[in-house]
Motif scaffolding. Structure first.
Motif, PDB file in Angstrom:
ATOM      1  N   TYR A  79       0.831  -1.204   0.000  1.00 40.78           N
ATOM      2  CA  TYR A  79       0.000   0.000   0.000  1.00 40.78           C
ATOM      3  C   TYR A  79       0.866   1.254   0.000  1.00 40.78           C
ATOM      4  O   TYR A  79       0.502   2.262  -0.592  1.00 40.78           O
ATOM      5  CB  TYR A  79      -0.922  -0.006   1.219  1.00 40.78           C
ATOM      6  CG  TYR A  79      -1.817   1.207   1.309  1.00 40.78           C
ATOM      7  CD1 TYR A  79      -2.804   1.435   0.347  1.00 40.78           C
ATOM      8  CD2 TYR A  79      -1.681   2.122   2.345  1.00 40.78           C
ATOM      9  CE1 TYR A  79      -3.625   2.546   0.422  1.00 40.78           C
ATOM     10  CE2 TYR A  79      -2.503   3.238   2.430  1.00 40.78           C
ATOM     11  CZ  TYR A  79      -3.467   3.442   1.467  1.00 40.78           C
ATOM     12  OH  TYR A  79      -4.275   4.540   1.540  1.00 40.78           O
ATOM     13  N   ASN A  80       2.027   1.207   0.644  1.00 40.01           N
ATOM     14  CA  ASN A  80       2.938   2.353   0.673  1.00 40.01           C
ATOM     15  C   ASN A  80       3.812   2.368  -0.578  1.00 40.01           C
ATOM     16  O   ASN A  80       5.018   2.218  -0.528  1.00 40.01           O
ATOM     17  CB  ASN A  80       3.831   2.309   1.922  1.00 40.01           C
ATOM     18  CG  ASN A  80       3.072   2.698   3.170  1.00 40.01           C
ATOM     19  OD1 ASN A  80       2.199   3.556   3.131  1.00 40.01           O
ATOM     20  ND2 ASN A  80       3.392   2.059   4.283  1.00 40.01           N
ATOM     21  N   THR A  81       3.178   2.570  -1.729  1.00 36.87           N
ATOM     22  CA  THR A  81       3.924   2.567  -2.989  1.00 36.87           C
ATOM     23  C   THR A  81       3.834   3.898  -3.710  1.00 36.87           C
ATOM     24  O   THR A  81       4.053   3.961  -4.912  1.00 36.87           O
ATOM     25  CB  THR A  81       3.401   1.455  -3.909  1.00 36.87           C
ATOM     26  OG1 THR A  81       1.986   1.615  -4.093  1.00 36.87           O
ATOM     27  CG2 THR A  81       3.686   0.087  -3.351  1.00 36.87           C
ATOM     28  N   SER A  82       3.515   4.954  -2.997  1.00 32.68           N
ATOM     29  CA  SER A  82       3.483   6.271  -3.616  1.00 32.68           C
ATOM     30  C   SER A  82       4.895   6.818  -3.758  1.00 32.68           C
ATOM     31  O   SER A  82       5.748   6.626  -2.894  1.00 32.68           O
ATOM     32  CB  SER A  82       2.637   7.240  -2.770  1.00 32.68           C
ATOM     33  OG  SER A  82       1.305   6.789  -2.671  1.00 32.68           O
ATOM     34  N   LYS A  83       5.164   7.493  -4.862  1.00 28.08           N
ATOM     35  CA  LYS A  83       6.450   8.135  -5.032  1.00 28.08           C
ATOM     36  C   LYS A  83       6.525   9.375  -4.144  1.00 28.08           C
ATOM     37  O   LYS A  83       5.517   9.864  -3.642  1.00 28.08           O
ATOM     38  CB  LYS A  83       6.663   8.525  -6.496  1.00 28.08           C
ATOM     39  CG  LYS A  83       6.707   7.348  -7.456  1.00 28.08           C
ATOM     40  CD  LYS A  83       6.956   7.815  -8.870  1.00 28.08           C
ATOM     41  CE  LYS A  83       7.008   6.631  -9.828  1.00 28.08           C
ATOM     42  NZ  LYS A  83       7.246   7.055 -11.225  1.00 28.08           N
ATOM     43  N   ILE A  84       7.739   9.868  -3.963  1.00 31.41           N
ATOM     44  CA  ILE A  84       7.917  11.067  -3.152  1.00 31.41           C
ATOM     45  C   ILE A  84       7.163  12.222  -3.807  1.00 31.41           C
ATOM     46  O   ILE A  84       7.336  12.512  -5.001  1.00 31.41           O
ATOM     47  CB  ILE A  84       9.409  11.400  -3.012  1.00 31.41           C
ATOM     48  CG1 ILE A  84      10.117  10.278  -2.263  1.00 31.41           C
ATOM     49  CG2 ILE A  84       9.617  12.723  -2.283  1.00 31.41           C
ATOM     50  CD1 ILE A  84      11.603  10.481  -2.110  1.00 31.41           C
ATOM     51  N   PHE A  85       6.307  12.880  -3.043  1.00 34.28           N
ATOM     52  CA  PHE A  85       5.497  14.043  -3.468  1.00 34.28           C
ATOM     53  C   PHE A  85       4.415  13.669  -4.477  1.00 34.28           C
ATOM     54  O   PHE A  85       3.717  14.538  -4.965  1.00 34.28           O
ATOM     55  CB  PHE A  85       6.371  15.156  -4.072  1.00 34.28           C
ATOM     56  CG  PHE A  85       7.520  15.571  -3.214  1.00 34.28           C
ATOM     57  CD1 PHE A  85       7.312  16.039  -1.920  1.00 34.28           C
ATOM     58  CD2 PHE A  85       8.815  15.488  -3.682  1.00 34.28           C
ATOM     59  CE1 PHE A  85       8.371  16.412  -1.121  1.00 34.28           C
ATOM     60  CE2 PHE A  85       9.889  15.859  -2.885  1.00 34.28           C
ATOM     61  CZ  PHE A  85       9.667  16.320  -1.601  1.00 34.28           C
ATOM     62  N   VAL A  86       4.279  12.391  -4.822  1.00 39.01           N
ATOM     63  CA  VAL A  86       3.268  11.978  -5.801  1.00 39.01           C
ATOM     64  C   VAL A  86       2.459  10.833  -5.211  1.00 39.01           C
ATOM     65  O   VAL A  86       3.008   9.808  -4.828  1.00 39.01           O
ATOM     66  CB  VAL A  86       3.907  11.539  -7.136  1.00 39.01           C
ATOM     67  CG1 VAL A  86       2.832  11.115  -8.113  1.00 39.01           C
ATOM     68  CG2 VAL A  86       4.749  12.662  -7.717  1.00 39.01           C
ATOM     69  N   GLU A  87       1.145  10.974  -5.149  1.00 33.71           N
ATOM     70  CA  GLU A  87       0.287   9.931  -4.626  1.00 33.71           C
ATOM     71  C   GLU A  87      -0.022   8.909  -5.718  1.00 33.71           C
ATOM     72  O   GLU A  87      -0.209   9.252  -6.883  1.00 33.71           O
ATOM     73  CB  GLU A  87      -1.026  10.518  -4.095  1.00 33.71           C
ATOM     74  CG  GLU A  87      -0.875  11.282  -2.788  1.00 33.71           C
ATOM     75  CD  GLU A  87      -0.419  10.388  -1.644  1.00 33.71           C
ATOM     76  OE1 GLU A  87      -0.850   9.222  -1.599  1.00 33.71           O
ATOM     77  OE2 GLU A  87       0.394  10.853  -0.829  1.00 33.71           O
ATOM     78  N   ASN A  88      -0.083   7.652  -5.339  1.00 33.78           N
ATOM     79  CA  ASN A  88      -0.417   6.586  -6.267  1.00 33.78           C
ATOM     80  C   ASN A  88      -1.938   6.570  -6.475  1.00 33.78           C
ATOM     81  O   ASN A  88      -2.690   6.352  -5.532  1.00 33.78           O
ATOM     82  CB  ASN A  88       0.064   5.249  -5.710  1.00 33.78           C
ATOM     83  CG  ASN A  88      -0.062   4.123  -6.715  1.00 33.78           C
ATOM     84  OD1 ASN A  88      -0.754   4.258  -7.720  1.00 33.78           O
ATOM     85  ND2 ASN A  88       0.607   3.020  -6.450  1.00 33.78           N
ATOM     86  N   PRO A  89      -2.430   6.784  -7.708  1.00 33.04           N
ATOM     87  CA  PRO A  89      -3.890   6.834  -7.921  1.00 33.04           C
ATOM     88  C   PRO A  89      -4.565   5.477  -7.781  1.00 33.04           C
ATOM     89  O   PRO A  89      -5.766   5.403  -7.562  1.00 33.04           O
ATOM     90  CB  PRO A  89      -4.008   7.366  -9.354  1.00 33.04           C
ATOM     91  CG  PRO A  89      -2.731   6.960 -10.010  1.00 33.04           C
ATOM     92  CD  PRO A  89      -1.676   7.015  -8.946  1.00 33.04           C
TER      93      PRO A  89
END
Length: 247
Positions: A79-89
């Protein structure tokens, strides 16, 4: 050649993706009538973390033998796969962990071949969304598998390097048997898009299966900076399906 008894490894990876991690490893060797090796490895990061403890005894008998043990814990948070400063849609709602306790007994067959008999206890814990959706207050489905695995492995290795070999061959044949119990605990997320009840019941099922693994690597031509080889790998398994589609 005399070497130091204590070895320490420190490393890691920094990335704009959520795979950054830090690694620390320590190994201690003691030589007396027998050779003893003790080691531990640690990974920690946002996506992946791991702890491993290892021990091995080598017996200098007429037929050299070794006995080793291993304790391993791995954890992945998809679940914690968002890039830095970018949310995973479209994140993956999966939290996965496994634990393994292994005992190995092995012996050489000749200078570069060995046979190893292994027994291990395994525990796999998976928490997931059956519809790949999640809202605050939802409870994820959970599948836990506790089991025992026995394996017999033959390996013959004459490669000239551990990595990027250009001569020699490696043959690996592994036969495995796994048995254990699957526990399924439903959450409160609807699952009827796959034709199963909205709120399924707790389920417990015994599972057992065999699997065989064959790997062959051979470098048969080398000239200056070029080498030519072949790599083949096959896996055969009759592992049964688990209680639901996502599991």
């Amino acid at each position: 050649q005399l070497k130091k008894s204590l070895k320490i490894d420190i490393g890691g990876n920094i990335s704009t993706r959520p795979i950054s991690n830090v690694f620390f490893g320590v190994q201690y060797n003691y030589l007396n009538r027998k050779a003893y090796t003790f080691a531990s490895n640690f990974y920690t990061g946002r996506f992946y973390e791991s702890v491993q403890l290892l021990g091995r005894i080598d017996y200098p008998s007429k037929l050299p033998l070794f006995l080793s043990g291993e304790l391993t814990y791995n954890h992945w948070d998809y679940y914690n796969t968002s890039k830095i400063f970018v949310e995973n849609p479209s994140p993956t709602y999966l939290n996965q962990s496994d634990r393994k306790m292994v005992l190995n007994f092995g012996m050489p067959l000749n200078k570069n071949a060995r046979i190893v008999l292994s027994s291990s206890f395994i525990n796999n814990d998976n928490q997931y969304s059956p519809t790949n959706t999640f809202a605050v207050g939802d409870v994820l489905d959970k599948t836990i598998f506790n089991g025992f695995r026995a394996a017999l492995t033959f390996e013959k290795n004459s490669l000239n390097r551990k990595q990027y070999s250009n001569s020699g061959k490696n043959i690996l044949i592994s036969l495995n048997y796994t048995t254990g119990k699957e526990h399924y605990y439903p959450g409160n997320i609807p699952t009827n898009i796959f034709g199963v009840p909205l709120y399924p019941n707790i389920a417990r099922n015994y599972r057992k299966w065999f699997h065989a693994h064959l790997a062959y690597e051979n470098y048969f031509f080398y000239h200056k900076a070029y080498s030519l080889g072949v790599l083949a790998e096959a896996m055969v398994s009759n592992q049964p399906l688990y209680n639901n589609y996502y599991a």
